[in-house]
Design a protein around this motif. Structure first.
Motif, mmCIF file in Angstrom:
data_model
loop_
_atom_site.group_PDB
_atom_site.id
_atom_site.type_symbol
_atom_site.label_atom_id
_atom_site.label_comp_id
_atom_site.label_asym_id
_atom_site.label_seq_id
_atom_site.Cartn_x
_atom_site.Cartn_y
_atom_site.Cartn_z
ATOM 1 N N LEU A 5 95.179 114.379 -41.543
ATOM 2 C CA LEU A 5 93.582 114.632 -41.452
ATOM 3 C C LEU A 5 93.203 115.894 -42.301
ATOM 4 O O LEU A 5 93.874 116.896 -42.276
ATOM 5 C CB LEU A 5 93.532 115.009 -39.996
ATOM 6 C CG LEU A 5 91.769 115.716 -39.567
ATOM 7 C CD1 LEU A 5 90.952 114.335 -40.156
ATOM 8 C CD2 LEU A 5 91.777 115.816 -38.143
ATOM 9 N N TYR A 6 92.563 115.521 -43.196
ATOM 10 C CA TYR A 6 91.955 116.509 -44.265
ATOM 11 C C TYR A 6 90.553 116.918 -43.868
ATOM 12 O O TYR A 6 89.549 116.099 -43.485
ATOM 13 C CB TYR A 6 92.097 115.940 -45.498
ATOM 14 C CG TYR A 6 93.220 115.759 -46.240
ATOM 15 C CD1 TYR A 6 93.988 116.834 -46.847
ATOM 16 C CD2 TYR A 6 94.160 114.617 -45.883
ATOM 17 C CE1 TYR A 6 95.164 116.500 -47.443
ATOM 18 C CE2 TYR A 6 95.351 114.389 -46.354
ATOM 19 C CZ TYR A 6 95.878 115.100 -47.138
ATOM 20 O OH TYR A 6 97.186 115.320 -47.472
ATOM 21 N N GLU A 7 90.267 118.136 -43.618
ATOM 22 C CA GLU A 7 89.036 118.671 -43.297
ATOM 23 C C GLU A 7 88.297 119.564 -44.190
ATOM 24 O O GLU A 7 89.183 120.551 -44.690
ATOM 25 C CB GLU A 7 89.129 119.515 -41.862
ATOM 26 C CG GLU A 7 89.497 118.567 -40.849
ATOM 27 C CD GLU A 7 89.628 119.492 -39.474
ATOM 28 O OE1 GLU A 7 89.074 120.456 -39.445
ATOM 29 O OE2 GLU A 7 89.754 118.855 -38.533
ATOM 30 N N VAL A 9 85.825 121.972 -45.416
ATOM 31 C CA VAL A 9 84.697 122.774 -44.356
ATOM 32 C C VAL A 9 83.928 123.884 -45.008
ATOM 33 O O VAL A 9 83.084 124.780 -44.902
ATOM 34 C CB VAL A 9 85.477 123.633 -43.237
ATOM 35 C CG1 VAL A 9 86.068 122.540 -42.290
ATOM 36 C CG2 VAL A 9 86.741 124.495 -43.814
ATOM 37 N N VAL A 38 87.478 114.409 -43.427
ATOM 38 C CA VAL A 38 86.199 114.797 -42.792
ATOM 39 C C VAL A 38 85.597 115.850 -43.474
ATOM 40 O O VAL A 38 86.089 116.845 -43.777
ATOM 41 C CB VAL A 38 86.810 115.097 -41.170
ATOM 42 C CG1 VAL A 38 85.188 115.442 -40.533
ATOM 43 C CG2 VAL A 38 87.152 113.905 -40.476
ATOM 44 N N HIS A 40 82.751 118.599 -42.694
ATOM 45 C CA HIS A 40 82.022 119.359 -41.550
ATOM 46 C C HIS A 40 81.954 120.986 -42.009
ATOM 47 O O HIS A 40 82.275 121.479 -43.002
ATOM 48 C CB HIS A 40 82.465 119.190 -40.267
ATOM 49 C CG HIS A 40 83.831 119.735 -40.226
ATOM 50 N ND1 HIS A 40 84.001 120.998 -39.378
ATOM 51 C CD2 HIS A 40 85.213 119.268 -40.091
ATOM 52 C CE1 HIS A 40 85.301 121.191 -39.124
ATOM 53 N NE2 HIS A 40 85.968 120.271 -39.844
ATOM 54 N N LEU A 105 85.633 113.665 -33.562
ATOM 55 C CA LEU A 105 86.769 114.656 -34.279
ATOM 56 C C LEU A 105 87.795 115.157 -33.528
ATOM 57 O O LEU A 105 88.868 114.990 -34.183
ATOM 58 C CB LEU A 105 85.659 115.527 -34.824
ATOM 59 C CG LEU A 105 86.451 116.617 -35.860
ATOM 60 C CD1 LEU A 105 87.208 116.037 -36.854
ATOM 61 C CD2 LEU A 105 85.395 117.590 -36.247
ATOM 62 N N ARG A 109 91.718 114.941 -34.158
ATOM 63 C CA ARG A 109 92.683 115.861 -34.232
ATOM 64 C C ARG A 109 93.810 115.671 -33.441
ATOM 65 O O ARG A 109 95.035 116.089 -33.798
ATOM 66 C CB ARG A 109 91.853 117.156 -33.917
ATOM 67 C CG ARG A 109 91.046 117.543 -34.988
ATOM 68 C CD ARG A 109 90.123 118.813 -34.579
ATOM 69 N NE ARG A 109 89.365 119.315 -35.735
ATOM 70 C CZ ARG A 109 88.348 120.169 -35.718
ATOM 71 N NH1 ARG A 109 88.100 120.641 -34.421
ATOM 72 N NH2 ARG A 109 87.591 120.889 -36.629
ATOM 73 N N ILE A 115 96.921 118.304 -39.868
ATOM 74 C CA ILE A 115 95.657 118.735 -40.117
ATOM 75 C C ILE A 115 95.625 119.898 -41.080
ATOM 76 O O ILE A 115 96.219 121.124 -41.099
ATOM 77 C CB ILE A 115 94.810 119.175 -38.837
ATOM 78 C CG1 ILE A 115 94.946 118.385 -37.695
ATOM 79 C CG2 ILE A 115 93.437 119.682 -39.269
ATOM 80 C CD1 ILE A 115 94.252 118.767 -36.252
ATOM 81 N N ARG A 117 92.960 121.862 -43.707
ATOM 82 C CA ARG A 117 91.924 122.262 -43.886
ATOM 83 C C ARG A 117 91.689 123.116 -45.288
ATOM 84 O O ARG A 117 92.155 123.919 -45.526
ATOM 85 C CB ARG A 117 91.231 123.491 -42.784
ATOM 86 C CG ARG A 117 91.162 122.835 -41.461
ATOM 87 C CD ARG A 117 90.983 123.636 -40.312
ATOM 88 N NE ARG A 117 89.724 124.451 -40.592
ATOM 89 C CZ ARG A 117 88.548 124.394 -40.002
ATOM 90 N NH1 ARG A 117 88.423 123.442 -38.993
ATOM 91 N NH2 ARG A 117 87.478 125.166 -40.191
#
Length: 118
Positions: A5-7, A9, A38, A40, A105, A109, A115, A117
Motif C-alpha cells: 500500500l502506497y500512500e 500524502v 491511495v 489523501h 482505507l 491498511r 504501508i 507513505r
C-alpha cells in the motif's frame, strides 16, 4: 508477496517524496501486481491538471503518474473526504481514480503487508 500500500500524502514539489514514492511504485510493479495507491491528505494536489512547475524549478512528475496504468497499477484511489476538504472534483485530477471512504482505507491498511507513505 503480499499487498503493498502506497500512500501519497504530501503536497506537490514540497520535497522529493512524491518522486521517490512514484519510483518505488513503478519498481515494485516489476515484481508484484498486488499494489494499491491511495492519494489523501494533500496528496491529491499532486494530480491537479493545471500545475505550473517552472517557478518551483522542478520537473513535473504528473506525466509519470499517468503511466501507472502502463505498469499494471490499477488499484489507484483518492479519499473522498480529502477531495471535499481540498474543494476538488475528480475532473480536476489528471488521472482516473476510484473514490475511497475512510472505512475502506482502514480495511486496505489492515490487509497490507507493508504501508509506504510519501
Amino acid at each position: 508477496m503480499s499487498q503493498l500500500l502506497y500512500e501519497f500524502v504530501s503536497s506537490p514539489h514540497q520535497s522529493a517524496n512524491s518522486r521517490e514514492g512514484l519510483d518505488a511504485v513503478l519498481a515494485a510493479s516489476a515484481v508484484t501486481d498486488d499494489i494499491v495507491v491511495v492519494f489523501h491528505q494533500l496528496g491529491p494536489l499532486q494530480l491537479l491538471t493545471n500545475q505550473v512547475t517552472d517557478q518551483a524549478l522542478v520537473r513535473s512528475i504528473l506525466p509519470t503518474f499517468k503511466m501507472l496504468d502502463l505498469y499494471d497499477v490499477e488499484a489507484v484511489y483518492v479519499l473522498d473526504t480529502c477531495l471535499q476538504d481540498l474543494g476538488l472534483q475528480q475532473s480536476d485530477l489528471a488521472i482516473e481514480l476510484k473514490v475511497l471512504s475512510l472505512k475502506d482505507l482502514t480495511k486496505l491498511r489492515r490487509n497490507a503487508h507493508a504501508i509506504l507513505r510519501f
